[in-house]
Scaffold this motif. Structure first.
Motif, PDB file in Angstrom:
ATOM      1  N   GLY A  15       0.229  -3.846  12.063  1.00  0.00           N
ATOM      2  CA  GLY A  15      -0.488  -5.060  12.388  1.00  0.00           C
ATOM      3  C   GLY A  15      -1.721  -5.484  11.261  1.00  0.00           C
ATOM      4  O   GLY A  15      -2.836  -5.882  11.726  1.00  0.00           O
ATOM      5  N   LEU A  16      -1.147  -5.078  10.094  1.00  0.00           N
ATOM      6  CA  LEU A  16      -2.137  -5.434   9.204  1.00  0.00           C
ATOM      7  C   LEU A  16      -2.180  -6.743   8.407  1.00  0.00           C
ATOM      8  O   LEU A  16      -0.958  -7.436   8.765  1.00  0.00           O
ATOM      9  N   SER A  17      -3.151  -7.333   7.988  1.00  0.00           N
ATOM     10  CA  SER A  17      -3.354  -8.444   7.392  1.00  0.00           C
ATOM     11  C   SER A  17      -2.878  -8.663   6.110  1.00  0.00           C
ATOM     12  O   SER A  17      -3.509  -7.894   5.222  1.00  0.00           O
ATOM     13  N   GLN A  18      -1.807  -9.546   5.768  1.00  0.00           N
ATOM     14  CA  GLN A  18      -1.518  -9.569   4.207  1.00  0.00           C
ATOM     15  C   GLN A  18      -2.620 -10.159   3.472  1.00  0.00           C
ATOM     16  O   GLN A  18      -3.031  -9.817   2.248  1.00  0.00           O
ATOM     17  N   ALA A  22      -4.189  -8.271   0.260  1.00  0.00           N
ATOM     18  CA  ALA A  22      -4.144  -8.866  -1.144  1.00  0.00           C
ATOM     19  C   ALA A  22      -5.311  -8.619  -1.739  1.00  0.00           C
ATOM     20  O   ALA A  22      -5.478  -8.335  -2.930  1.00  0.00           O
ATOM     21  N   LYS A  23      -6.465  -9.100  -0.837  1.00  0.00           N
ATOM     22  CA  LYS A  23      -7.796  -8.964  -1.314  1.00  0.00           C
ATOM     23  C   LYS A  23      -8.251  -7.671  -1.786  1.00  0.00           C
ATOM     24  O   LYS A  23      -8.804  -7.497  -2.942  1.00  0.00           O
ATOM     25  N   ASN A  24      -7.633  -6.520  -1.076  1.00  0.00           N
ATOM     26  CA  ASN A  24      -7.993  -5.262  -1.273  1.00  0.00           C
ATOM     27  C   ASN A  24      -7.390  -4.743  -2.520  1.00  0.00           C
ATOM     28  O   ASN A  24      -7.923  -3.852  -3.319  1.00  0.00           O
ATOM     29  N   ALA A  25      -6.217  -5.213  -2.727  1.00  0.00           N
ATOM     30  CA  ALA A  25      -5.369  -4.973  -4.169  1.00  0.00           C
ATOM     31  C   ALA A  25      -5.774  -5.833  -5.051  1.00  0.00           C
ATOM     32  O   ALA A  25      -5.444  -5.415  -6.381  1.00  0.00           O
ATOM     33  N   GLY A  26      -6.668  -6.629  -5.139  1.00  0.00           N
ATOM     34  CA  GLY A  26      -6.863  -7.650  -6.192  1.00  0.00           C
ATOM     35  C   GLY A  26      -5.893  -8.496  -6.604  1.00  0.00           C
ATOM     36  O   GLY A  26      -6.020  -8.897  -7.720  1.00  0.00           O
ATOM     37  N   TRP A  27      -4.864  -8.945  -5.863  1.00  0.00           N
ATOM     38  CA  TRP A  27      -4.008  -9.687  -5.806  1.00  0.00           C
ATOM     39  C   TRP A  27      -4.246 -11.116  -5.173  1.00  0.00           C
ATOM     40  O   TRP A  27      -4.861 -11.234  -4.192  1.00  0.00           O
ATOM     41  N   ASP A  45       2.967   1.054 -10.679  1.00  0.00           N
ATOM     42  CA  ASP A  45       1.726   0.692 -10.438  1.00  0.00           C
ATOM     43  C   ASP A  45       1.122  -0.193  -9.079  1.00  0.00           C
ATOM     44  O   ASP A  45       0.329  -0.094  -8.465  1.00  0.00           O
ATOM     45  N   ASP A  46       2.159  -1.255  -9.012  1.00  0.00           N
ATOM     46  CA  ASP A  46       1.882  -1.903  -8.066  1.00  0.00           C
ATOM     47  C   ASP A  46       2.151  -1.250  -6.612  1.00  0.00           C
ATOM     48  O   ASP A  46       1.365  -1.426  -5.561  1.00  0.00           O
ATOM     49  N   GLU A  52      -2.906   2.121  -1.755  1.00  0.00           N
ATOM     50  CA  GLU A  52      -4.229   2.292  -1.827  1.00  0.00           C
ATOM     51  C   GLU A  52      -4.939   1.009  -0.933  1.00  0.00           C
ATOM     52  O   GLU A  52      -5.800   1.348  -0.252  1.00  0.00           O
ATOM     53  N   ALA A  53      -4.326  -0.195  -1.062  1.00  0.00           N
ATOM     54  CA  ALA A  53      -5.070  -1.197  -0.307  1.00  0.00           C
ATOM     55  C   ALA A  53      -4.618  -1.129   1.016  1.00  0.00           C
ATOM     56  O   ALA A  53      -5.211  -1.758   2.155  1.00  0.00           O
TER      57      ALA A  53
END
Length: 70
Positions: A15-18, A22-27, A45-46, A52-53
């Motif tokens: 139930g995670l929010s994309q 994306a924000k946590n990954a810096g994308w 790397d991605d 990590e995100a």
């Protein structure tokens, strides 16, 4: 099942929010969406950044989730 499909399944199942991932990954959300759909190639790397995100180590994801889903 390909890695992007396994990651997408993990995100959906938990139930995670994309948007937040994306924000946590810096994308951008677009970059994440393209990777999870397989329309953009995911580098090592991605993969590490995405793990990590979503707060799971790349090794743990691969060992516990990826292998169990084959």
């Amino acid at each position: 099942m390909l890695m992007h499909e396994k990651l997408k399944g993990y995100i959906t199942t938990h139930g995670l929010s994309q948007k937040i991932i994306a924000k946590n990954a810096g994308w951008t959300e677009s970059k994440l969406s393209l990777m999870l759909s397989g329309r953009r190639k995911m580098t090592v790397d991605d993969y590490e950044t995405l793990c990590e995100a979503i707060a799971v180590s790349p090794a743990r994801f691969y060992a516990e989730y990826s292998q169990a889903q084959n």
